[in-house]
Design a protein around this motif. Structure first.
Motif, mmCIF file in Angstrom:
data_model
loop_
_atom_site.group_PDB
_atom_site.id
_atom_site.type_symbol
_atom_site.label_atom_id
_atom_site.label_comp_id
_atom_site.label_asym_id
_atom_site.label_seq_id
_atom_site.Cartn_x
_atom_site.Cartn_y
_atom_site.Cartn_z
ATOM 1 N N PRO A 234 0.801 -1.230 0.000
ATOM 2 C CA PRO A 234 0.000 0.000 0.000
ATOM 3 C C PRO A 234 0.831 1.276 0.000
ATOM 4 C CG PRO A 234 -0.070 -1.052 2.159
ATOM 5 C CD PRO A 234 0.601 -2.022 1.232
ATOM 6 N N GLU A 235 2.129 1.176 0.282
ATOM 7 C CA GLU A 235 2.971 2.378 0.256
ATOM 8 C C GLU A 235 3.148 2.921 -1.161
ATOM 9 O OE1 GLU A 235 5.980 -1.117 0.536
ATOM 10 O OE2 GLU A 235 3.900 -0.673 1.097
ATOM 11 N N TYR A 236 2.826 2.093 -2.171
ATOM 12 C CA TYR A 236 2.900 2.541 -3.559
ATOM 13 C C TYR A 236 1.542 3.090 -4.009
ATOM 14 C CZ TYR A 236 7.491 0.409 -4.225
ATOM 15 O OH TYR A 236 8.827 0.104 -4.145
ATOM 16 N N LYS A 237 1.519 4.342 -4.418
ATOM 17 C CA LYS A 237 0.307 4.982 -4.920
ATOM 18 C C LYS A 237 0.247 4.823 -6.437
ATOM 19 C CE LYS A 237 -0.281 6.363 -0.708
ATOM 20 N NZ LYS A 237 -1.209 5.610 0.175
ATOM 21 N N VAL A 238 -0.910 4.443 -6.938
ATOM 22 C CA VAL A 238 -1.040 4.157 -8.366
ATOM 23 C C VAL A 238 -1.693 5.323 -9.099
ATOM 24 C CG1 VAL A 238 -3.245 2.940 -8.025
ATOM 25 C CG2 VAL A 238 -1.894 2.503 -10.084
ATOM 26 N N GLY A 239 -1.207 5.587 -10.308
ATOM 27 C CA GLY A 239 -1.793 6.612 -11.173
ATOM 28 C C GLY A 239 -1.618 6.225 -12.625
ATOM 29 N N LEU A 240 -2.445 6.781 -13.503
ATOM 30 C CA LEU A 240 -2.403 6.487 -14.928
ATOM 31 C C LEU A 240 -2.259 7.773 -15.724
ATOM 32 C CD1 LEU A 240 -4.687 4.503 -13.463
ATOM 33 C CD2 LEU A 240 -4.845 3.577 -15.763
ATOM 34 N N LYS A 241 -1.570 7.668 -16.860
ATOM 35 C CA LYS A 241 -1.455 8.783 -17.796
ATOM 36 C C LYS A 241 -1.734 8.275 -19.203
ATOM 37 C CE LYS A 241 2.051 11.319 -15.143
ATOM 38 N NZ LYS A 241 3.427 11.892 -15.147
ATOM 39 N N GLU A 242 -2.414 9.099 -20.001
ATOM 40 C CA GLU A 242 -2.623 8.744 -21.414
ATOM 41 C C GLU A 242 -2.418 9.981 -22.274
ATOM 42 O OE1 GLU A 242 -5.250 9.731 -23.507
ATOM 43 O OE2 GLU A 242 -6.863 10.344 -22.171
ATOM 44 N N ILE A 243 -1.776 9.776 -23.432
ATOM 45 C CA ILE A 243 -1.517 10.852 -24.386
ATOM 46 C C ILE A 243 -2.055 10.434 -25.742
ATOM 47 C CG2 ILE A 243 0.224 12.364 -25.401
ATOM 48 C CD1 ILE A 243 2.151 11.412 -23.187
ATOM 49 N N SER B 293 6.237 5.280 -4.656
ATOM 50 C CA SER B 293 6.403 5.285 -3.200
ATOM 51 C C SER B 293 7.284 6.467 -2.829
ATOM 52 C CB SER B 293 7.053 3.976 -2.743
ATOM 53 O OG SER B 293 8.445 3.997 -2.978
ATOM 54 N N PRO B 294 7.509 6.717 -1.530
ATOM 55 C CA PRO B 294 8.413 7.813 -1.153
ATOM 56 C C PRO B 294 9.845 7.612 -1.629
ATOM 57 C CG PRO B 294 7.003 7.211 0.691
ATOM 58 C CD PRO B 294 6.797 6.165 -0.362
ATOM 59 N N ILE B 295 10.227 6.378 -1.999
ATOM 60 C CA ILE B 295 11.623 6.135 -2.355
ATOM 61 C C ILE B 295 11.851 5.693 -3.807
ATOM 62 C CG2 ILE B 295 12.339 5.652 0.014
ATOM 63 C CD1 ILE B 295 12.194 2.664 -0.676
ATOM 64 N N ASP B 296 10.807 5.279 -4.519
ATOM 65 C CA ASP B 296 11.021 4.864 -5.905
ATOM 66 C C ASP B 296 9.708 4.799 -6.675
ATOM 67 O OD1 ASP B 296 9.854 2.546 -4.929
ATOM 68 O OD2 ASP B 296 11.612 1.272 -5.242
ATOM 69 N N GLU B 297 9.807 4.450 -7.951
ATOM 70 C CA GLU B 297 8.622 4.361 -8.803
ATOM 71 C C GLU B 297 8.759 3.167 -9.744
ATOM 72 O OE1 GLU B 297 6.048 7.647 -10.978
ATOM 73 O OE2 GLU B 297 7.851 7.207 -12.175
ATOM 74 N N ILE B 298 7.671 2.455 -9.923
ATOM 75 C CA ILE B 298 7.578 1.379 -10.907
ATOM 76 C C ILE B 298 6.631 1.848 -12.007
ATOM 77 C CG2 ILE B 298 6.849 -1.010 -11.310
ATOM 78 C CD1 ILE B 298 7.364 -1.466 -8.264
ATOM 79 N N GLU B 299 7.046 1.701 -13.261
ATOM 80 C CA GLU B 299 6.230 2.167 -14.381
ATOM 81 C C GLU B 299 6.157 1.100 -15.471
ATOM 82 O OE1 GLU B 299 6.211 5.674 -17.839
ATOM 83 O OE2 GLU B 299 7.916 5.444 -16.490
ATOM 84 N N ILE B 300 4.971 0.896 -16.022
ATOM 85 C CA ILE B 300 4.821 0.130 -17.251
ATOM 86 C C ILE B 300 4.162 1.046 -18.284
ATOM 87 C CG2 ILE B 300 4.754 -2.146 -16.179
ATOM 88 C CD1 ILE B 300 1.699 -2.119 -16.462
ATOM 89 N N LYS B 301 4.564 0.900 -19.535
ATOM 90 C CA LYS B 301 4.089 1.840 -20.563
ATOM 91 C C LYS B 301 3.937 1.138 -21.903
ATOM 92 C CE LYS B 301 6.906 5.111 -22.138
ATOM 93 N NZ LYS B 301 7.660 6.403 -22.246
ATOM 94 N N HIS B 302 2.885 1.518 -22.620
ATOM 95 C CA HIS B 302 2.719 1.091 -24.010
ATOM 96 C C HIS B 302 2.693 2.331 -24.894
ATOM 97 C CE1 HIS B 302 0.638 0.088 -27.753
ATOM 98 N NE2 HIS B 302 1.189 -1.092 -27.612
#
Length: 244
Positions: free
Chosen positions: A125-134, A195-204
């Motif tokens: 739960p320390e990781y907050k999820v968000g989405l972006k689209e262009i 999270s406060p210390i890093d980020e995980i990203e997946i992208k298409h």
């Protein structure tokens, strides 16, 4: 098969090119909204329609096509508030209807990756999820249908997200999609776990419309001898609850 293109913008023209290269015939094209689309398509001798138009006219087109029993592949997004009406019409007329928010094979693999990652991250739960689209500036709906499908995939694995908004959001229970419109961008979608210390990203990232167009033609080929409401999971053989 004989295909009628309901919608003849950039996507329609790309679909035409790919359909012809695969040995199909274009029975007719329609650039703007008209009354009684179904009769027009039926009279053309087409045995299937591919519909890529605008949200405000899509449902009227689909219902008209269902009434004359023309199998229809639809790629228009932004109209799903009337989904039940379309399903009811398809069932009443013993028709065939195929819908996807995105017809790209890569995107549909990305949908599965997204759900698998959401399942994996629910214990952190320390990781907050968000989405972006262009997308390109001509795209009318925001967030994109693909963005909404990605968000819904997360919600299936993370039922604590009860609300979806078109904006960045860190509020509990709210999943945000940030939408951007830029010139000549076919489509980019990313999911971020921060999270406060890093980020995980997946992208298409789509490089052109051809992947979407090819998927729509393949869907039409597959749908031609079938009945009912179908989608990319049916075409690609995915099963609900499939493990990552």
């Amino acid at each position: 098969m004989k295909i009628f293109l309901v919608g003849y913008g950039k996507m329609g023209k790309t679909i035409e090119k790919i359909a012809i290269s695969r040995g199909h015939e274009i029975a007719g094209t329609l650039e703007s909204q008209v009354e009684n689309v179904g009769k027009l398509v039926k009279d053309s001798g087409a045995n299937i329609a591919i519909e890529f138009t605008q949200p405000e006219g899509a449902v009227k087109n689909i219902l008209s096509l269902m009434e004359v029993n023309i199998p229809t592949v639809c790629g228009t997004t932004g109209w799903l508030g009337k989904w039940d009406e379309v399903v009811s019409s398809c069932e009443k007329n013993n028709g065939a209807f195929f819908y996807a928010s995105n017809y790209s094979l890569g995107v549909n693999l990305f949908f599965r990756l997204n759900r698998g990652l959401a399942r994996l991250m629910k214990d952190y739960p320390e990781y907050k999820v968000g989405l972006k689209e262009i997308h390109h500036t001509e795209k009318k709906d925001a967030p994109s249908g693909t963005g909404i499908t990605l968000a819904e995939g997360i919600q299936k694995e993370r039922p604590e997200f009860t609300k979806l908004i078109n904006d960045k959001c860190d509020n509990p229970g709210v999943l945000g999609i940030e939408s951007f419109r830029m010139t000549n961008v076919p489509g980019t979608h990313s999911i971020h776990y921060t999270s406060p210390i890093d980020e995980i990203e997946i992208k298409h990232t789509a490089f052109s419309r051809e992947g979407f167009a090819l998927g729509a033609v393949v869907a039409a080929e597959w749908l031609l001898d079938k009945k009912g409401v179908r989608g990319m999971d049916d075409l690609m053989g995915s099963k609900e609850g499939e493990k990552f």
